[in-house]
Write a protein that holds these residues in place. Structure first.
Motif, PDB file in Angstrom:
ATOM      1  N   LEU A   1       0.826  -1.215   0.000  1.00 28.36           N
ATOM      2  CA  LEU A   1       0.000   0.000   0.000  1.00 28.36           C
ATOM      3  C   LEU A   1       0.853   1.255   0.000  1.00 28.36           C
ATOM      4  O   LEU A   1       0.455   2.298  -0.545  1.00 28.36           O
ATOM      5  N   ILE A   2       2.019   1.175   0.643  1.00 28.00           N
ATOM      6  CA  ILE A   2       2.964   2.281   0.646  1.00 28.00           C
ATOM      7  C   ILE A   2       4.344   1.738   0.338  1.00 28.00           C
ATOM      8  O   ILE A   2       4.588   0.536   0.457  1.00 28.00           O
ATOM      9  N   ASP A   3       5.244   2.621  -0.045  1.00 25.63           N
ATOM     10  CA  ASP A   3       6.648   2.244  -0.161  1.00 25.63           C
ATOM     11  C   ASP A   3       7.359   2.740   1.081  1.00 25.63           C
ATOM     12  O   ASP A   3       7.385   3.949   1.355  1.00 25.63           O
ATOM     13  N   CYS A   4       7.903   1.817   1.854  1.00 25.91           N
ATOM     14  CA  CYS A   4       8.608   2.156   3.095  1.00 25.91           C
ATOM     15  C   CYS A   4       9.572   1.024   3.386  1.00 25.91           C
ATOM     16  O   CYS A   4       9.280   0.128   4.177  1.00 25.91           O
ATOM     17  N   GLU A   5      10.717   1.050   2.722  1.00 25.04           N
ATOM     18  CA  GLU A   5      11.677  -0.044   2.837  1.00 25.04           C
ATOM     19  C   GLU A   5      12.335  -0.050   4.208  1.00 25.04           C
ATOM     20  O   GLU A   5      12.612   1.001   4.797  1.00 25.04           O
ATOM     21  N   VAL A   6      12.590  -1.243   4.728  1.00 25.44           N
ATOM     22  CA  VAL A   6      13.134  -1.398   6.070  1.00 25.44           C
ATOM     23  C   VAL A   6      14.452  -0.654   6.237  1.00 25.44           C
ATOM     24  O   VAL A   6      14.671   0.021   7.250  1.00 25.44           O
ATOM     25  N   ASP A   7      15.342  -0.742   5.244  1.00 20.90           N
ATOM     26  CA  ASP A   7      16.658  -0.113   5.399  1.00 20.90           C
ATOM     27  C   ASP A   7      16.578   1.412   5.369  1.00 20.90           C
ATOM     28  O   ASP A   7      17.503   2.099   5.818  1.00 20.90           O
ATOM     29  N   ARG A   8      15.469   1.952   4.878  1.00 18.50           N
ATOM     30  CA  ARG A   8      15.259   3.395   4.933  1.00 18.50           C
ATOM     31  C   ARG A   8      14.463   3.786   6.177  1.00 18.50           C
ATOM     32  O   ARG A   8      14.586   4.911   6.663  1.00 18.50           O
ATOM     33  N   PHE A   9      13.672   2.873   6.691  1.00 14.03           N
ATOM     34  CA  PHE A   9      12.827   3.147   7.850  1.00 14.03           C
ATOM     35  C   PHE A   9      13.618   3.148   9.160  1.00 14.03           C
ATOM     36  O   PHE A   9      13.424   4.027  10.009  1.00 14.03           O
ATOM     37  N   ILE A  10      14.500   2.174   9.332  1.00 18.68           N
ATOM     38  CA  ILE A  10      15.165   1.976  10.622  1.00 18.68           C
ATOM     39  C   ILE A  10      16.010   3.182  11.070  1.00 18.68           C
ATOM     40  O   ILE A  10      15.913   3.598  12.245  1.00 18.68           O
ATOM     41  N   PRO A  11      16.864   3.785  10.213  1.00 15.67           N
ATOM     42  CA  PRO A  11      17.680   4.905  10.711  1.00 15.67           C
ATOM     43  C   PRO A  11      16.871   6.075  11.276  1.00 15.67           C
ATOM     44  O   PRO A  11      17.149   6.504  12.413  1.00 15.67           O
ATOM     45  N   PRO A  12      15.856   6.602  10.560  1.00 19.35           N
ATOM     46  CA  PRO A  12      15.092   7.700  11.172  1.00 19.35           C
ATOM     47  C   PRO A  12      14.245   7.242  12.362  1.00 19.35           C
ATOM     48  O   PRO A  12      13.978   8.032  13.273  1.00 19.35           O
ATOM     49  N   TYR A  13      13.838   5.978  12.358  1.00 22.03           N
ATOM     50  CA  TYR A  13      13.076   5.440  13.486  1.00 22.03           C
ATOM     51  C   TYR A  13      13.949   5.421  14.740  1.00 22.03           C
ATOM     52  O   TYR A  13      13.525   5.863  15.819  1.00 22.03           O
ATOM     53  N   LYS A  14      15.194   4.946  14.607  1.00 24.02           N
ATOM     54  CA  LYS A  14      16.116   4.933  15.739  1.00 24.02           C
ATOM     55  C   LYS A  14      16.447   6.343  16.204  1.00 24.02           C
ATOM     56  O   LYS A  14      16.539   6.615  17.409  1.00 24.02           O
ATOM     57  N   ALA A  15      16.611   7.262  15.244  1.00 22.65           N
ATOM     58  CA  ALA A  15      16.908   8.656  15.596  1.00 22.65           C
ATOM     59  C   ALA A  15      15.742   9.283  16.357  1.00 22.65           C
ATOM     60  O   ALA A  15      15.946  10.041  17.321  1.00 22.65           O
ATOM     61  N   ALA A  16      14.523   8.966  15.939  1.00 18.34           N
ATOM     62  CA  ALA A  16      13.338   9.494  16.613  1.00 18.34           C
ATOM     63  C   ALA A  16      13.228   8.918  18.026  1.00 18.34           C
ATOM     64  O   ALA A  16      12.869   9.628  18.974  1.00 18.34           O
ATOM     65  N   LEU A  17      13.540   7.634  18.181  1.00 15.22           N
ATOM     66  CA  LEU A  17      13.541   7.021  19.511  1.00 15.22           C
ATOM     67  C   LEU A  17      14.584   7.681  20.409  1.00 15.22           C
ATOM     68  O   LEU A  17      14.327   7.945  21.591  1.00 15.22           O
ATOM     69  N   ALA A  18      15.759   7.971  19.840  1.00 15.87           N
ATOM     70  CA  ALA A  18      16.819   8.626  20.607  1.00 15.87           C
ATOM     71  C   ALA A  18      16.377  10.009  21.060  1.00 15.87           C
ATOM     72  O   ALA A  18      16.678  10.433  22.189  1.00 15.87           O
ATOM     73  N   ALA A  19      15.640  10.712  20.207  1.00 13.18           N
ATOM     74  CA  ALA A  19      15.135  12.037  20.572  1.00 13.18           C
ATOM     75  C   ALA A  19      14.119  11.933  21.706  1.00 13.18           C
ATOM     76  O   ALA A  19      14.109  12.759  22.624  1.00 13.18           O
TER      77      ALA A  19
END
Length: 238
Positions: free
Chosen positions: A13-31
């Motif tokens: 339904l969307i394009d959201c590849e894991v290798d592109r998702f994880i870095p900003p996800y981890k950065a957001a968690l760190a914030a």
């Protein structure tokens, strides 16, 4: 006759590849957890907590499996972690939006199927809270109300690639496998698992995932434009 269509989300339904998702996800968690002395361990727990959900045997919900896993790993209680993660998905998680790409043909296909009376559900791997999954749908240009149900960690007791995940979902929605199609881009998690559950399978090949471990052939396959044409060709659901 088809009456129900299940959709994988990421890569479908969307394009959201894991290798592109994880870095900003981890950065957001760190914030979110920057003020916590055990920040690194919190992030590790959130990321590795998918393992007990993927291997869940149906004895508890995936949420309960995650809470059981988190228990004792942190000074923070699992309940406090869950509360803070709910805040995270309402705020810092917004940063992940930039890696979600809209798929116009799939948006149109969903609209076509809905107008023809098909029952639609999102069968994304239920490793996240419902709120987080609904946000990704919205970022992808969908009205969540178009879908009767979205599998999430609160309600599911299995996860992909177990075919029991689809069996459980069909039973919950009172859908017959003979009247249901799964549309997904992962040959193992969507095509093979769906086939084992008795579903008709559509392998979406815009961003195909095939690790070579699945031997089931899809009933149909094609890119988003092909699926849109297929949706247009279907009769109204009875």
């Amino acid at each position: 006759m088809l009456k129900n269509i299940l959709f994988d989300m990421d890569g479908t339904l969307i394009d959201c590849e894991v290798d592109r998702f994880i870095p900003p996800y981890k950065a957001a968690l760190a914030a979110k957890f920057s003020a916590e002395p055990e920040m690194k361990k919190i992030i590790e727990t959130v990321l590795t907590g998918v393992k007990p959900m993927v291997t869940n045997d149906g004895s508890r919900t995936n949420r309960e499996a995650f809470i059981e896993y988190a228990q004792g790993r942190l000074e923070m209680t699992p309940e406090t972690l869950e509360e803070k993660m709910t805040e995270f998905y309402s705020r810092e998680y917004e940063a992940v939006r930039r890696v979600v790409t809209v798929k116009p043909d799939m948006i149109e296909a969903v609209g076509v199927l809905k107008s023809k009376g098909y029952r639609l559900a999102v069968t994304t791997n239920p490793l996240f809270p419902l709120h987080a999954l609904v946000r990704r749908l919205e970022w992808g240009g969908y009205d969540p109300a178009s879908f009767e149900f979205v599998t999430s960690y609160e309600t599911s007791r299995y996860a992909k690639p177990s075919h029991e995940y689809y069996v459980e979902t069909l039973e919950r929605l009172k859908m017959s496998p003979e009247e249901t199609m799964i549309v997904g881009n992962d040959r193992r998690e969507d095509v093979q698992a769906g086939a084992l559950a008795g579903l008709t399978t559509y392998y979406l090949t815009d961003a195909p995932i095939d690790d070579g471990t699945a031997d089931a052939a899809a009933d149909m396959e094609g890119k988003s434009a092909d699926f849109l044409a297929f949706a247009r060709s279907l009769p109204r659901a009875e």
